[in-house]
Scaffold this motif. Structure first.
Motif, PDB file in Angstrom:
ATOM      1  N   THR A  57     -41.208 -39.426   1.087  1.00  0.00           N
ATOM      2  CA  THR A  57     -42.324 -39.720   0.188  1.00  0.00           C
ATOM      3  C   THR A  57     -41.930 -40.791  -0.824  1.00  0.00           C
ATOM      4  OG1 THR A  57     -43.260 -37.522   0.456  1.00  0.00           O
ATOM      5  CG2 THR A  57     -43.904 -38.732  -1.527  1.00  0.00           C
ATOM      6  N   HIS A  58     -40.785 -40.628  -1.437  1.00  0.00           N
ATOM      7  CA  HIS A  58     -40.328 -41.599  -2.438  1.00  0.00           C
ATOM      8  C   HIS A  58     -40.174 -42.992  -1.828  1.00  0.00           C
ATOM      9  CE1 HIS A  58     -38.287 -43.265  -5.897  1.00  0.00           C
ATOM     10  NE2 HIS A  58     -37.316 -43.672  -5.095  1.00  0.00           N
ATOM     11  N   ALA A  59     -39.492 -43.090  -0.699  1.00  0.00           N
ATOM     12  CA  ALA A  59     -39.264 -44.387  -0.049  1.00  0.00           C
ATOM     13  C   ALA A  59     -40.587 -45.004   0.404  1.00  0.00           C
ATOM     14  CB  ALA A  59     -38.311 -44.231   1.135  1.00  0.00           C
ATOM     15  N   GLY A  60     -41.481 -44.198   0.973  1.00  0.00           N
ATOM     16  CA  GLY A  60     -42.768 -44.696   1.438  1.00  0.00           C
ATOM     17  C   GLY A  60     -43.612 -45.248   0.308  1.00  0.00           C
ATOM     18  N   GLU A  61     -43.641 -44.531  -0.811  1.00  0.00           N
ATOM     19  CA  GLU A  61     -44.420 -44.991  -1.952  1.00  0.00           C
ATOM     20  C   GLU A  61     -43.838 -46.271  -2.548  1.00  0.00           C
ATOM     21  OE1 GLU A  61     -44.676 -41.594  -4.523  1.00  0.00           O
ATOM     22  OE2 GLU A  61     -46.220 -40.652  -3.275  1.00  0.00           O
ATOM     23  N   LEU A  62     -42.519 -46.346  -2.623  1.00  0.00           N
ATOM     24  CA  LEU A  62     -41.871 -47.549  -3.149  1.00  0.00           C
ATOM     25  C   LEU A  62     -42.162 -48.760  -2.262  1.00  0.00           C
ATOM     26  CD1 LEU A  62     -39.966 -48.998  -5.106  1.00  0.00           C
ATOM     27  CD2 LEU A  62     -38.073 -48.213  -3.684  1.00  0.00           C
ATOM     28  N   LEU A  63     -41.980 -48.602  -0.959  1.00  0.00           N
ATOM     29  CA  LEU A  63     -42.255 -49.711  -0.040  1.00  0.00           C
ATOM     30  C   LEU A  63     -43.718 -50.138  -0.099  1.00  0.00           C
ATOM     31  CD1 LEU A  63     -40.149 -48.505   2.999  1.00  0.00           C
ATOM     32  CD2 LEU A  63     -39.791 -50.613   1.717  1.00  0.00           C
ATOM     33  N   ALA A  64     -44.622 -49.166  -0.119  1.00  0.00           N
ATOM     34  CA  ALA A  64     -46.052 -49.488  -0.173  1.00  0.00           C
ATOM     35  C   ALA A  64     -46.398 -50.220  -1.469  1.00  0.00           C
ATOM     36  CB  ALA A  64     -46.885 -48.215  -0.043  1.00  0.00           C
ATOM     37  N   ARG A  65     -45.831 -49.779  -2.585  1.00  0.00           N
ATOM     38  CA  ARG A  65     -46.104 -50.425  -3.869  1.00  0.00           C
ATOM     39  C   ARG A  65     -45.662 -51.887  -3.859  1.00  0.00           C
ATOM     40  NH1 ARG A  65     -44.527 -46.547  -7.100  1.00  0.00           N
ATOM     41  NH2 ARG A  65     -42.331 -47.094  -7.028  1.00  0.00           N
ATOM     42  N   VAL A  66     -44.468 -52.149  -3.324  1.00  0.00           N
ATOM     43  CA  VAL A  66     -43.958 -53.521  -3.271  1.00  0.00           C
ATOM     44  C   VAL A  66     -44.811 -54.378  -2.341  1.00  0.00           C
ATOM     45  CG1 VAL A  66     -42.014 -54.962  -2.535  1.00  0.00           C
ATOM     46  CG2 VAL A  66     -41.597 -52.901  -3.898  1.00  0.00           C
ATOM     47  N   LEU A  67     -45.118 -53.863  -1.165  1.00  0.00           N
ATOM     48  CA  LEU A  67     -45.930 -54.629  -0.216  1.00  0.00           C
ATOM     49  C   LEU A  67     -47.334 -54.883  -0.764  1.00  0.00           C
ATOM     50  CD1 LEU A  67     -44.831 -52.986   3.142  1.00  0.00           C
ATOM     51  CD2 LEU A  67     -44.257 -55.275   2.309  1.00  0.00           C
ATOM     52  N   TRP A  68     -47.919 -53.895  -1.440  1.00  0.00           N
ATOM     53  CA  TRP A  68     -49.257 -54.059  -2.012  1.00  0.00           C
ATOM     54  C   TRP A  68     -49.247 -55.152  -3.070  1.00  0.00           C
ATOM     55  CZ3 TRP A  68     -53.580 -52.237  -0.013  1.00  0.00           C
ATOM     56  CH2 TRP A  68     -54.752 -52.301  -0.762  1.00  0.00           C
ATOM     57  N   ARG A  69     -48.221 -55.150  -3.912  1.00  0.00           N
ATOM     58  CA  ARG A  69     -48.104 -56.189  -4.943  1.00  0.00           C
ATOM     59  C   ARG A  69     -47.938 -57.579  -4.331  1.00  0.00           C
ATOM     60  NH1 ARG A  69     -44.009 -53.236  -9.175  1.00  0.00           N
ATOM     61  NH2 ARG A  69     -45.546 -51.815 -10.030  1.00  0.00           N
ATOM     62  N   GLU A  70     -47.368 -57.635  -3.142  1.00  0.00           N
ATOM     63  CA  GLU A  70     -47.202 -58.909  -2.433  1.00  0.00           C
ATOM     64  C   GLU A  70     -48.426 -59.256  -1.588  1.00  0.00           C
ATOM     65  OE1 GLU A  70     -44.716 -61.193  -2.708  1.00  0.00           O
ATOM     66  OE2 GLU A  70     -44.153 -59.923  -4.404  1.00  0.00           O
ATOM     67  N   ASN A  71     -49.510 -58.505  -1.816  1.00  0.00           N
ATOM     68  CA  ASN A  71     -50.811 -58.740  -1.179  1.00  0.00           C
ATOM     69  C   ASN A  71     -50.859 -58.464   0.320  1.00  0.00           C
ATOM     70  OD1 ASN A  71     -52.313 -59.428  -3.523  1.00  0.00           O
ATOM     71  ND2 ASN A  71     -51.191 -61.364  -3.570  1.00  0.00           N
ATOM     72  N   TRP A  72     -50.042 -57.547   0.808  1.00  0.00           N
ATOM     73  CA  TRP A  72     -50.165 -57.113   2.197  1.00  0.00           C
ATOM     74  C   TRP A  72     -51.400 -56.243   2.296  1.00  0.00           C
ATOM     75  CZ3 TRP A  72     -46.721 -57.703   6.443  1.00  0.00           C
ATOM     76  CH2 TRP A  72     -45.643 -58.548   6.172  1.00  0.00           C
ATOM     77  N   ARG A  73     -52.268 -56.565   3.248  1.00  0.00           N
ATOM     78  CA  ARG A  73     -53.504 -55.821   3.440  1.00  0.00           C
ATOM     79  C   ARG A  73     -53.787 -55.672   4.932  1.00  0.00           C
ATOM     80  NH1 ARG A  73     -52.412 -55.721  -1.284  1.00  0.00           N
ATOM     81  NH2 ARG A  73     -53.820 -55.998  -3.039  1.00  0.00           N
ATOM     82  N   HIS A  74     -54.546 -54.654   5.263  1.00  0.00           N
ATOM     83  CA  HIS A  74     -54.983 -54.437   6.638  1.00  0.00           C
ATOM     84  C   HIS A  74     -56.260 -55.233   6.868  1.00  0.00           C
ATOM     85  CE1 HIS A  74     -57.215 -52.321   9.829  1.00  0.00           C
ATOM     86  NE2 HIS A  74     -56.042 -52.276  10.386  1.00  0.00           N
ATOM     87  N   VAL A  75     -56.331 -55.932   7.974  1.00  0.00           N
ATOM     88  CA  VAL A  75     -57.527 -56.670   8.338  1.00  0.00           C
ATOM     89  C   VAL A  75     -58.071 -56.057   9.616  1.00  0.00           C
ATOM     90  CG1 VAL A  75     -58.461 -58.923   9.002  1.00  0.00           C
ATOM     91  CG2 VAL A  75     -56.633 -58.776   7.293  1.00  0.00           C
ATOM     92  N   ASP A  76     -59.285 -55.523   9.536  1.00  0.00           N
ATOM     93  CA  ASP A  76     -59.907 -54.949  10.721  1.00  0.00           C
ATOM     94  C   ASP A  76     -60.234 -56.045  11.711  1.00  0.00           C
ATOM     95  OD1 ASP A  76     -59.981 -52.220   9.993  1.00  0.00           O
ATOM     96  OD2 ASP A  76     -61.673 -52.627   8.675  1.00  0.00           O
ATOM     97  N   SER A  77     -60.031 -55.756  12.987  1.00  0.00           N
ATOM     98  CA  SER A  77     -60.377 -56.705  14.031  1.00  0.00           C
ATOM     99  C   SER A  77     -60.856 -55.951  15.254  1.00  0.00           C
ATOM    100  CB  SER A  77     -59.185 -57.594  14.380  1.00  0.00           C
ATOM    101  OG  SER A  77     -58.202 -56.837  15.051  1.00  0.00           O
TER     102      SER A  77
END
Length: 80
Positions: A57-77
């Motif tokens: 949980t800790h590692a997942g939240e940390l990675l997600a927070r960093v990626l989100w701040r770097e504007n990683w987003r899901h694009v539906d296709s």
């Protein structure tokens, strides 16, 4: 690794992972940052099946927070 999109209401979960079959299940209703966090969390379970839930949980939240701040987003296709 196999990823299955399936409603997980009965399991009372947003995501599940089973390292023995190298598979992740994600609820297709997930959106935004929560989707990113749950996806990473379940992937961590596959990569480190013996790790504690707290560490995953800790590692997942940390990675997600960093990626989100770097504007990683899901694009539906339409592509699968």
């Amino acid at each position: 690794m196999r990823l299955i999109k399936q409603k997980l209401g009965r399991q009372q979960a947003w995501g599940m992972a089973d390292a023995s079959v190298n598979t992740i299940w994600l609820d297709p209703r997930l959106r935004g940052r929560r989707r990113l966090t749950i996806t990473i969390h379940e992937l961590m379970h596959l990569l480190y099946p013996n790790e504690t839930e707290e560490n995953v949980t800790h590692a997942g939240e940390l990675l997600a927070r960093v990626l989100w701040r770097e504007n990683w987003r899901h694009v539906d296709s339409d592509k699968t």
